[in-house]
Design a protein around this motif. Structure first.
Motif, short mmCIF file in Angstrom:
data_model
loop_
_atom_site.label_atom_id
_atom_site.label_comp_id
_atom_site.label_asym_id
_atom_site.label_seq_id
_atom_site.Cartn_x
_atom_site.Cartn_y
_atom_site.Cartn_z
N ILE A 118 99.01 -84.00 -12.86
CA ILE A 118 100.19 -84.13 -13.71
C ILE A 118 99.94 -85.27 -14.69
N ASP A 119 100.40 -85.09 -15.91
CA ASP A 119 100.40 -86.19 -16.87
C ASP A 119 101.84 -86.51 -17.23
N VAL A 120 102.09 -87.79 -17.47
CA VAL A 120 103.43 -88.18 -17.86
C VAL A 120 103.53 -88.13 -19.39
N GLY A 121 104.51 -87.39 -19.88
CA GLY A 121 104.76 -87.41 -21.33
C GLY A 121 106.08 -88.10 -21.57
N THR A 122 106.00 -89.32 -22.15
CA THR A 122 107.28 -90.00 -22.39
C THR A 122 107.74 -89.73 -23.82
N ASN A 123 109.02 -89.63 -23.97
CA ASN A 123 109.59 -89.23 -25.26
C ASN A 123 110.83 -90.04 -25.55
N THR A 124 111.05 -90.26 -26.82
CA THR A 124 112.38 -90.75 -27.17
C THR A 124 113.32 -89.57 -26.99
N TRP A 125 114.58 -89.86 -26.93
CA TRP A 125 115.53 -88.79 -26.66
C TRP A 125 115.41 -87.65 -27.68
N PRO A 126 115.37 -87.94 -29.00
CA PRO A 126 115.25 -86.82 -29.94
C PRO A 126 114.00 -86.00 -29.71
N GLU A 127 112.92 -86.69 -29.37
CA GLU A 127 111.67 -85.95 -29.16
C GLU A 127 111.77 -85.02 -27.97
N LEU A 128 112.36 -85.53 -26.90
CA LEU A 128 112.47 -84.73 -25.69
C LEU A 128 113.33 -83.50 -25.98
N VAL A 129 114.45 -83.72 -26.64
CA VAL A 129 115.33 -82.61 -26.96
C VAL A 129 114.61 -81.60 -27.83
N ASN A 139 121.40 -68.52 -22.10
CA ASN A 139 121.51 -69.95 -22.41
C ASN A 139 120.16 -70.61 -22.67
N GLN A 140 119.09 -69.80 -22.71
CA GLN A 140 117.78 -70.45 -22.83
C GLN A 140 117.66 -71.17 -24.17
N SER A 141 116.62 -71.97 -24.28
CA SER A 141 116.46 -72.86 -25.44
C SER A 141 116.76 -72.09 -26.73
N PRO A 142 117.50 -72.70 -27.60
CA PRO A 142 117.98 -74.07 -27.58
C PRO A 142 119.29 -74.28 -26.82
N GLY A 143 119.50 -73.56 -25.77
CA GLY A 143 120.72 -73.77 -24.99
C GLY A 143 120.45 -74.66 -23.80
N SER A 144 121.35 -74.63 -22.84
CA SER A 144 121.22 -75.55 -21.73
C SER A 144 120.16 -75.12 -20.72
N GLY A 199 110.65 -83.90 -36.57
CA GLY A 199 111.17 -82.65 -36.02
C GLY A 199 112.59 -82.35 -36.47
N ASP A 200 113.11 -81.29 -35.89
CA ASP A 200 114.44 -80.81 -36.22
C ASP A 200 115.48 -81.70 -35.53
N PRO A 201 116.35 -82.33 -36.30
CA PRO A 201 117.29 -83.25 -35.68
C PRO A 201 118.53 -82.58 -35.09
N THR A 202 118.72 -81.31 -35.37
CA THR A 202 120.03 -80.72 -35.05
C THR A 202 120.30 -80.66 -33.56
N ALA A 203 119.26 -80.41 -32.78
CA ALA A 203 119.47 -80.30 -31.34
C ALA A 203 120.03 -81.60 -30.77
N VAL A 204 119.44 -82.71 -31.22
CA VAL A 204 119.90 -84.00 -30.72
C VAL A 204 121.32 -84.28 -31.20
N LEU A 205 121.57 -83.92 -32.45
CA LEU A 205 122.87 -84.24 -33.02
C LEU A 205 124.00 -83.47 -32.36
N LEU A 206 123.69 -82.28 -31.88
CA LEU A 206 124.77 -81.47 -31.34
C LEU A 206 124.98 -81.67 -29.84
N GLY A 207 124.06 -82.31 -29.20
CA GLY A 207 124.29 -82.59 -27.78
C GLY A 207 123.80 -81.49 -26.87
N LYS A 208 124.10 -81.66 -25.60
CA LYS A 208 123.44 -80.84 -24.57
C LYS A 208 123.90 -79.39 -24.58
N ASN A 209 125.07 -79.09 -25.16
CA ASN A 209 125.54 -77.73 -25.13
C ASN A 209 125.30 -76.98 -26.43
#
Lengths: 283, 584, 575, 311
Positions: free
Chosen positions: B446-457, B490-495, D32-42
């Motif tokens: 396993i490798d750890v990939g750390t991300n800022t929140w926007p990157e992870l999202v 609900n799959q990406s970009p959903g929950s 990257g695309d900022p919209t996902a972060v801006l809109l939140g988890k749902n």
């Protein structure tokens, strides 16, 4: 009388200065440790659990263990490799860009100078830390992003210094003499002028190193640092949570490791300037 | 020289000048661990903006502060609504005499009474395409005509709120009728969430773009103007309606003193100070200096709080500090990206589940306060059956290795290095490092990939990940909110960031989620929870425990998952504070 | 007889350097009687400036120390004074003028303020009074419009005026002793003369004693009463000023006297110190033929081929201005210059700084782009040739610069410097061959081949200038521009280099353009002399004619500025 | 002089174009695309698409670049994507606490460094010089993070000399909050400042005019403070003024740990929530400030040094 070059002369002054010599030895020691760590000869098993979680320093583990029971000393050694490589690679990126652009701008003047001056004014007008964070963030994670971000932000100072110095040297008679014997632009700039401004590069590099090492800590705090390897930055960052529950040894270890080498680089930078800068000759 | 003189005199002031705690004001001091963006309910997406919004604004319904399991009670609504038999039409009657805060937005600056139009206006705002509210998902495809209204106005320059929508109509000034497109049993929960808190049209129009800084609500506290400061200070609403502290609660609340103020008019304090403190060290130190009344204990501070036996440490006990520990409605997991071919292999997923040393993880990161998750649905919600034991979350390396052989990867051979994406903060990184060490034991790298929140999202929404870690907290107390994490649409970009698709699961989910709460629905939820757990769509983690430290003088605090409306009930005992402060 | 104002007794000054301790002043003694001027003469590094700084108590500590000696001033030993006592003396009783007026004034203060500062340190006067006194002093030192000039900053004044300000500052408190450390060396000859006259006048007026330090015996003749000659940290001769020109005792003094070129008659090669003594300071017998006066006029024409012809040459520099820094005007540094130069001859160009002589020299070599006019070399128009042609031309035309310190690349060894032109032009087949060529020339300019691998900073100024000459000659050029090539050197070294240039001209059949501000030097070396002023050649004639029958007033002014002291010298008396 | 000022102000145009370009490349092209972060988890795909359209992310790239340029020249930065706050207002509000922290600290650090450098220069080559230099360098060799963690724990919590965290508007209310971070700021600035100032002062100390001043009978202190310092002012002005833009950006770490609601935190939050307009605004503002301040340094030169004439 024995052969005696400027560099040797500078070196001689350097080693007669106790602090400078000490600093040089420290830097060399770190470099060797970094090399050994990189080649896997030491601290290769830093990730191994050697004891319980968060054990305080003991004779067995000089700097204690971390949350996973890994030896903090081994992590420190491994981190040396990151720290030194960040300094080195950053310099390797910043020096060619800074030197070449600075030399071209200073030497040719005119529109070349205008363009390059514009370029570095633009870069330096954006606060360093912002550019640093933005680039790391956008390039994605990891040590390469750190290298590039630090490299991309630190060529500016060097470029400006080199430009100013080249402008001064361009007017010196030895450069005109080179032209008089039929030397072209290339020869004047690269064979005559550049060797005369290398001291700036060396002094700057020594200060660049410590800047890079310190920046790595900030980037780690922001979560933009090195991944998968222990760096001093991540260790200090870990400490922000550990300290209040009394786990001080990771912070102490990383701070100490950093303190020593940054101090050494700083003193070395000063000493290099004293011994290499012709302005300060004979003072 | 002037600045120097100024500075020296300033420095002289400093020593002995750090502020003393005050004992004469009925105020409570709280922490918000995140910066507050603004006070527009429709964008109050995270828990902390919700908490702040909830001090000023109110919704039609609210969760009972004491009763457990969570129970809704009418708030701005006079009573619980009447629901038509098909479960599609809701009629809500409004409480009379509810006044908005005084504000220059209103005529003469005096807050007017809340009416049905305000409710309709507030819900429409959530759908306003110009505003692109973060809470829109809550009403998306729910109310009849609302989506059409939104789509229409997306093309127009001005949003017309006067246009009547079939699904959202005023019956009279004090009652509203809402029509759903299809059954949505969680609808009432939606009407208790900060997104649907009621705002006044005059205020929105008067303040325009600045509306989010001038909250004009009906709540127990007033914040005349919000500024980016480190302290948000709310003062008691002098015109607050007759609202009383509940007289009944969960069993045992009496003993805990939670009913001492029963029947008293709220609010009970004059002031609430919310300090925004992001870093954990200052948070902890401030609480320990009695600057704060309540501390949400996170991560490493847990060890400083409780003994391994989960008892409050004596040093805290001596100061009268109370420990409040309650399981959270949440689940943590390491999600596979099911679009990666290797993770189509169920045996591999199960093997990884079994290799994960949950006990060790719990000890290191949760001080043993986490509960191993057997499925996505946390205890306390219908759908989680105590008896259900997921066999694959047992820590059994031999079995894991065997499964790995069956999966076709004996000893991990043939598997690429798997990168687990996570947030870049210290704990998140260490947790994945722990996961890495666990997987190492069966030969998986396993490798750890750390991300800022926007990157992870971004990575998750773009499906650019192999695995990632996540914690999901309930939006409302319904298993649907958890099971939806694995629902194919609900799959990406959903929950459903795991992009898990299971037709059988999806079919049952579709049927179950439109049912009103009933034993059949609970049975269906249980089936969904257990079947999907056995398919190991994630490496399951924990249902965590909320740990709070409260100063002795803070009264009426009870752990609450959806706590945005809780603060109006808090009280402070100044005598106790005065006495105990000496110990700090 | 009253005791002298200043009496230096057995003074020793040592410096701590990286290599150890060097003795800069070795046990010297001399007196300065009240109201008299003492000249201290010696080449650079002889310890004369160190002596003056020791008197002032301005030596850089802790590098310098005085292990022995006494400096009595008014009967008190200054060396025993502490710092605050010394401050009472400095600027008040003893004041000093330095060599470089350009850098010796603080650039950020008005000149009158700087003068007034001295007054206010030592006299309790109001600001206004001090200022008025400063203006008055500026008037005394001959600064025009002193009331307005008082408000000027140093950079707004010429070098001569700055030196006058320095003098005003020094005499502000009417000191008993004025130390002038090479006060005229950095100035043009004409200015030098004025400053000397001024100093002399003031010294008389204020009845000061003066300690006048110089490397040039010539300038001392007019003003000094006694002369102290220093050589290698020692005093080698003390003598009356009138006598020293006629009856110098020490061979070094004789050498110094003889080495300065005189207007008119000179030996074929200038006499140098080494003609009078050997390296160990032992007197040598000078051969009679060395002093035979040589008349260039009598030498027959070597050739009549015209090598260089310059016609209506104009070189201008842009003046930037306006919002976007466009070129709004041009400054004509060389303005319509024409001349011809025959093969094997030397053309001297003389004029004050800023007259365009240096630009002219560089324009001819195409180091500066000429604006209009034409330059033809060996019959070929080279005004607009480029790249390869120009590069080939560089083999034939060379230049020797003024500053021996900046004209050699400090990061290259001498052998690298010397072989570089060969590399560029592909002369010589191998490195070894090129090295041997370098070695040959290196020895020819009087240096030892064993020093080839050294770096420039290890050589003295004179040696460096020899290296510059060697570099210029590596490609065996036909034509060399010597741009103030001896101006930065002490007179004794200057003579050696001039002799070398002449030797080389003879050996390699060189044609020179020799640029200098010093008419006596030009007169000695050149066949023909052009006097430049304001970018133009205002007068051009045979060297002797210029000296004997100057036509232009400007030329006469240049001539009269040459120190007369040396003319007292009777050459035969030296032998 | 006026011509020079106008010319330098016009230089803002190319620099802003350059800054806009860097920002555009970083945030519109690479990131990257900022919209996902801006809109939140749902967030749903449809809502993301709508938001993208609304934020102008679907516009042709050239047009997006012009938008950046336009905001750079009009200073109209619009509203924040993440907080929906008016960006100009955010900056104005955030600048105050940032400056409360950094400005006094900066002024104090500069003055202190200057004093230390003068002392070091006065005793150049002696023990005290070496000691002061090494102390300053040692001070800067410790990571800011380590200082913060330790000082906050020890001075604010254990000794209770300072507030642990927070901020209040108005003088002297903010003093107990900013004092400790300001001390850390000073500690971190002393090293580089002293090194620079000392070098500049020593460069001047060996000039001829200093010898002249000494020859007048001036005391060494007057020589240093009047003659040397005045001449060293030019490089010192440059060094000092150029740091000011970064002061306004605040001290990121310090602000975060001491809960000072300044621009550093705003920038960091913006970066953490893909709030590009805020980042762009910060970058543009600081570069404008940078150019204006370099102009200011040029103007200050003319006061410090009569030789400097701005043309």
């Amino acid at each position: 009388m024995k052969e005696n070059s400027l560099w040797k002369d500078a070196f001689r002054r350097l080693v007669t200065d106790k602090f400078a010599l000490g600093s040089l030895l420290i830097v060399l020691t770190y470099a060797i440790v970094a090399l050994l760590a990189a080649s896997g000869l030491i601290a290769a098993d830093w990730a191994k659990e050697v004891g319980g979680s968060n054990l305080p320093p003991s004779t067995e583990h000089w700097f204690g263990t971390d949350i996973f029971g890994r030896d903090v000393l081994a992590k420190l050694i491994r981190g040396t490799q990151i720290a030194m490589s960040v300094g080195l690679v950053t310099s390797l990126i910043a020096i060619p860009i800074g030197v070449i652009l600075g030399a071209l701008a200073g030497y040719f003047g005119g529109w070349v100078d205008d363009v390059i001056t514009w370029l570095y004014t633009t870069f330096s007008s954006i606060p360093n830390i912002m550019l640093l964070i933005s680039i790391t963030m956008i390039l994605g994670k990891g040590i390469f992003a750190v290298y590039i971000a630090l490299g991309a932000t630190s060529w500016v100072t060097l470029c400006r210094l080199i430009r100013g110095e080249v402008m001064k040297h361009k007017e010196r008679e030895y450069v005109q003499a080179a032209e008089a014997i039929g030397g072209g632009h290339f020869r004047k700039l690269f064979i005559h002028i550049l060797p005369n401004v290398t001291h700036i590069v060396i002094i700057n590099t020594s200060l660049q190193f410590q800047f890079a090492i310190k920046s790595e800590v900030i980037l780690s705090y922001l979560g933009l640092g090195v991944q998968g390897e222990p760096s001093w930055g991540t260790m200090i960052d870990d400490a922000k949570l550990e300290l209040s529950r009394g786990v001080w040894w990771q912070l102490a270890g990383a701070t100490l490791a950093m303190f020593v080498v940054v101090l050494a680089f700083n003193l070395l930078g000063d000493a290099l300037r004293d011994s290499l800068d012709p302005k300060l000759k004979g003072k | 020289m002037k600045p120097l003189v100024l500075l020296v005199s300033a420095l002289l002031l400093v020593f002995g000048c750090s502020k003393e705690n005050k004992f004469d004001e009925r105020e409570i001091n709280l922490i918000s661990p995140e910066k507050i963006a603004g006070f527009d309910p429709i964008n109050a997406s995270d828990r902390y903006s919700g908490n702040e919004t909830g001090k000023v604004y109110e919704g039609l319904f609210e969760f009972h502060p004491l009763k457990r399991p969570y129970e809704l009670m009418p708030n701005l609504a006079e009573s619980m609504p009447t629901v038509s038999e098909d479960g599609l039409t809701y009629t809500v009657k409004l409480r009379r005499g509810v006044l908005f805060h005084d504000s220059p937005a209103f005529k003469d600056g005096i807050g007017r009474e809340l009416k049905a139009d305000d409710v309709i206006y507030s819900l429409k705002r959530l759908a306003d395409p110009k505003l692109n509210a973060k809470g829109w998902w809550l009403l998306d495809e729910r109310l009849v005509g609302l989506n059409e209204w939104r789509a229409k106005h997306a093309l127009l320059d001005v949003t017309n709120y006067d246009e009547v929508i079939e699904g959202l109509q005023k019956v009279d000034d004090y009652s509203i009728q809402m029509k759903l497109k299809k059954p949505f049993p969680q609808f009432l929960y939606a009407l208790a969430m900060p997104y649907t808190f009621i705002v006044a049209k005059e205020a929105v129009e008067h303040f325009g773009k600045q509306f989010l800084n001038y909250p004009v609500g009906t709540g127990a506290f007033i914040l005349p103007k919000f500024e980016q400061t480190s302290t948000i200070t709310y003062v008691r609403n002098p015109k607050f309606r007759e609202k009383f502290y509940p007289t009944e609660g969960e069993e045992g609340d009496d003993k805990l003193g939670l009913l001492a103020d029963a029947g008293k008019k709220i609010p009970l304090v004059d002031k609430i100070n919310v300090h925004i403190i992001v870093e954990s060290q200052p948070k902890w130190l401030s609480f320990m200096k009695a600057k704060e009344d309540l501390l949400e204990v996170k991560d490493v501070n847990i060890q400083q709080t409780i003994t391994p036996e989960k008892e409050l440490k004596t040093e805290h006990k001596e100061k009268g500090v109370r420990l409040i520990m309650k399981p959270m409605l949440d689940v943590t997991y390491f999600a596979f990206n099911h679009e990666e071919p290797i993770f189509k292999n169920r045996k591999l997923r199960q093997a990884m589940n079994m290799a994960f040393d949950r006990a060790g993880f719990n000890r290191l990161f949760h001080e043993n306060t986490g509960f191993e998750a057997h499925g996505p649905v946390p205890p306390g919600l219908g759908g989680n059956r105590k008896e259900f034991k997921n066999p694959f979350i047992r820590y059994d390396l031999d079995q894991a290795k065997r499964l790995l052989v069956e999966a076709g990867y004996p000893g991990g051979k043939g598997l690429p290095t798997i990168v687990v994406q996570t947030r870049s903060d210290t704990v998140a990184r260490q947790q994945v490092e722990f996961f890495e060490k666990s997987m190492e034991k069966i030969g998986i790298n396993i490798d750890v990939g750390t991300n800022t929140w926007p990157e992870l999202v971004n990575k998750v929404t773009k499906k650019q990940h192999q695995m990632y870690t996540m914690a999901w907290g309930a939006d409302y107390p319904d298993a649907e909110n958890f099971l939806g994490l694995l629902y194919c649409p609900n799959q990406s970009p959903g929950s459903n960031g795991a992009n898990y698709c299971n037709p059988d699961f999806d079919a049952l989910y579709k049927t179950a989620t439109v049912l009103q709460d009933s034993p059949e629905r609970t049975a269906m939820y249980e089936k969904l929870n257990e079947s999907v757990a056995l398919d190991a769509p994630w490496v399951l983690g924990f249902h965590r425990t909320d740990i709070y430290l409260a100063q002795a003088w803070l009264k009426n605090f009870k752990h609450m998952e959806f706590n945005h409306s809780q603060f109006q009930y808090l009280n402070v005992d100044l005598e106790v504070k005065k006495q105990l402060s000496k110990k700090f | 007889m009253t005791s002298p104002l200043l009496s230096v007794k057995n003074l020793v000054v040592e410096f701590q350097t990286g290599e150890g301790i060097t003795r800069a002043v070795n046990n010297i003694s001399f007196d300065i009687p009240a109201g008299k001027t003492i000249g201290i003469v010696g080449e650079s590094g002889s310890g004369k400036s160190v002596t003056s700084l020791a008197v002032m108590g301005l030596l850089q500590r802790p590098a310098a120390r005085i292990p022995q000696g006494e400096v009595f001033f008014n009967g008190q030993d200054l060396l025993k004074f502490d710092e605050s006592q010394m401050r009472e003396i400095r600027g008040n009783q003893i004041s000093m003028i330095f060599q470089e007026p350009m850098t010796s004034l603080n650039p950020v203060f008005k000149v009158a303020d700087q003068i007034a500062e001295t007054i206010r340190i030592h006299k309790s006067v109001s600001k206004k009074e001090a200022w008025d006194r400063a203006v008055d002093l500026m008037n005394q030192v001959g600064i025009p419009n002193p009331a307005q000039s008082a408000h000027k900053y140093p950079h707004e004044m010429s070098g001569g005026q700055k030196q006058r300000v320095m003098i005003a500052m020094a005499i502000a408190c009417e000191p008993k002793l004025l130390i002038a450390d090479e006060p005229t060396t950095a100035l043009d000859v004409t200015i030098q003369k004025q400053v000397l006259d001024l100093l002399h006048k003031l010294q008389q007026q204020y009845q000061m004693s003066m300690m006048f330090i110089t490397h040039d015996l010539g300038v001392i003749g007019d003003i000094a009463d006694d002369v102290v000659v220093m050589y290698r940290s020692n005093v080698v001769e003390k003598n009356n000023a009138d006598e020293i020109f006629t009856t110098a005792k020490h061979p070094y003094t004789k050498g110094l006297l003889a080495c300065r070129p005189k207007l008119g008659a000179n030996p074929r090669r200038l006499l140098t110190v080494s003609d009078f003594m050997d390296e160990n300071g032992v007197e040598k017998h000078i051969s009679a033929e060395r002093v035979v006066v040589f008349d260039k006029e009598q030498e027959k024409e070597k050739s009549s081929d015209i090598l260089l012809e310059v016609k209506n040459l104009v070189t201008h520099f842009p003046i930037k201005g306006g919002l976007f820094g466009r070129t709004v005007d041009h400054f004509r540094a060389v303005n319509d210059v024409s001349f011809t130069l025959k093969k094997g001859k030397t053309l001297g160009l003389v004029g004050e700084s800023g007259c365009g002589k240096t630009t002219l020299g560089r324009s001819i070599l195409r180091l500066v782009e000429p604006g209009s006019g034409s330059i033809s070399y060996g019959g070929k128009d080279i005004t607009h040739i480029y790249a390869e042609e120009l590069r080939l031309l560089r083999r034939k035309m060379q230049i020797i610069f003024q500053d021996p310190y900046s004209s050699l690349n400090p990061r290259m060894t001498i052998s690298e410097i010397l072989t570089e032109p060969l590399n560029i032009h592909g002369v010589g087949n191998s490195r070894a061959e090129r090295l041997s060529m370098a070695k040959e020339l290196f020895e020819k300019v009087g240096l030892k081949a064993s020093q080839l691998n050294r770096y420039p900073h290890e050589f003295s100024g004179g040696q460096r200038q020899r290296i510059s000459i060697a570099r210029a000659l590596m490609l065996r050029p036909e034509f060399v521009v010597c741009d103030e090539s001896v101006s930065a050197l002490d007179v004794s070294i200057q003579a050696q280099v001039l002799n070398l240039l002449l030797d080389l001209q003879e050996e390699f059949h060189l044609t020179y353009i020799f640029i200098s501000h010093d008419l006596s030097v030009v007169n000695f070396i050149a066949d023909e002399v052009g006097v430049m002023n304001g970018g133009k050649i205002i007068e051009m004639d045979k060297a002797n004619n210029i000296y004997k029958n100057p036509k232009e007033a400007y030329t006469r002014a240049l001539l009269s500025a040459i120190p007369k002291g040396i003319t007292k010298a009777n050459l035969s008396a030296l032998l | 002089m006026i011509k020079y000022v106008i010319r330098r102000l016009l230089y803002l145009i190319p620099v802003l174009l350059g800054v806009s370009f860097i920002i555009f490349v970083l945030f519109n092209l690479v990131s990257g695309d900022p919209t996902a972060v801006l809109l939140g988890k749902n967030a749903t795909a449809r809502q993301m698409a709508e938001l993208r359209e609304q934020l102008g992310l679907n516009k042709p790239l050239l047009e997006q670049y012009f938008d950046v340029v336009r905001s750079a020249f009009t200073f109209n930065f619009g509203t924040s994507w993440a907080t929906k706050q008016d960006i100009s207002q955010m900056i104005v509000q955030g600048a105050y606490p940032s400056l409360c922290l950094t400005l006094p600290a900066f002024v104090f650090a500069t003055i202190l460094s200057l004093v230390i450098s003068l002392v070091a220069a006065f005793y150049r080559g002696k023990g005290i010089d070496l000691f002061v230099r090494i102390m300053c360098i040692a001070g800067v060799s410790v990571s800011a993070l380590a200082y913060i963690l330790f000082f906050q724990y020890f001075f604010a919590y254990k000794l209770g000399w300072f507030e642990i965290s927070g901020f209040e508007y108005g003088f002297p209310d903010f003093v107990p909050y900013v004092a400790l971070p300001a001390i850390i700021f000073v500690l971190l600035s002393l090293g580089p400042d002293v090194r620079f100032f000392r070098t500049v002062i020593l460069d001047e100390i060996y000039q001829d005019y200093v010898r002249t001043a000494r020859a007048k009978g001036l005391t060494e202190i007057v020589v240093l403070l009047k003659h040397v310092l005045r001449n060293a002012l030019i490089p010192i002005i440059t060094y000092v003024v150029i740091q000011i833009p970064s002061l306004i950006l605040g001290a990121l770490l310090l602000e975060n740990f001491f809960s000072i609601p300044g621009l550093g935190g705003i920038t960091l939050n913006a970066l953490n929530s893909s709030d590009f307009p805020v980042i762009k605004a910060m970058a543009i503002l600081s570069s404008v400030l940078y150019i204006l301040l370099s102009l200011l340094t040029d103007v200050l030169y003319t006061f410090a040094d009569p030789r400097v004439k701005l043309k």
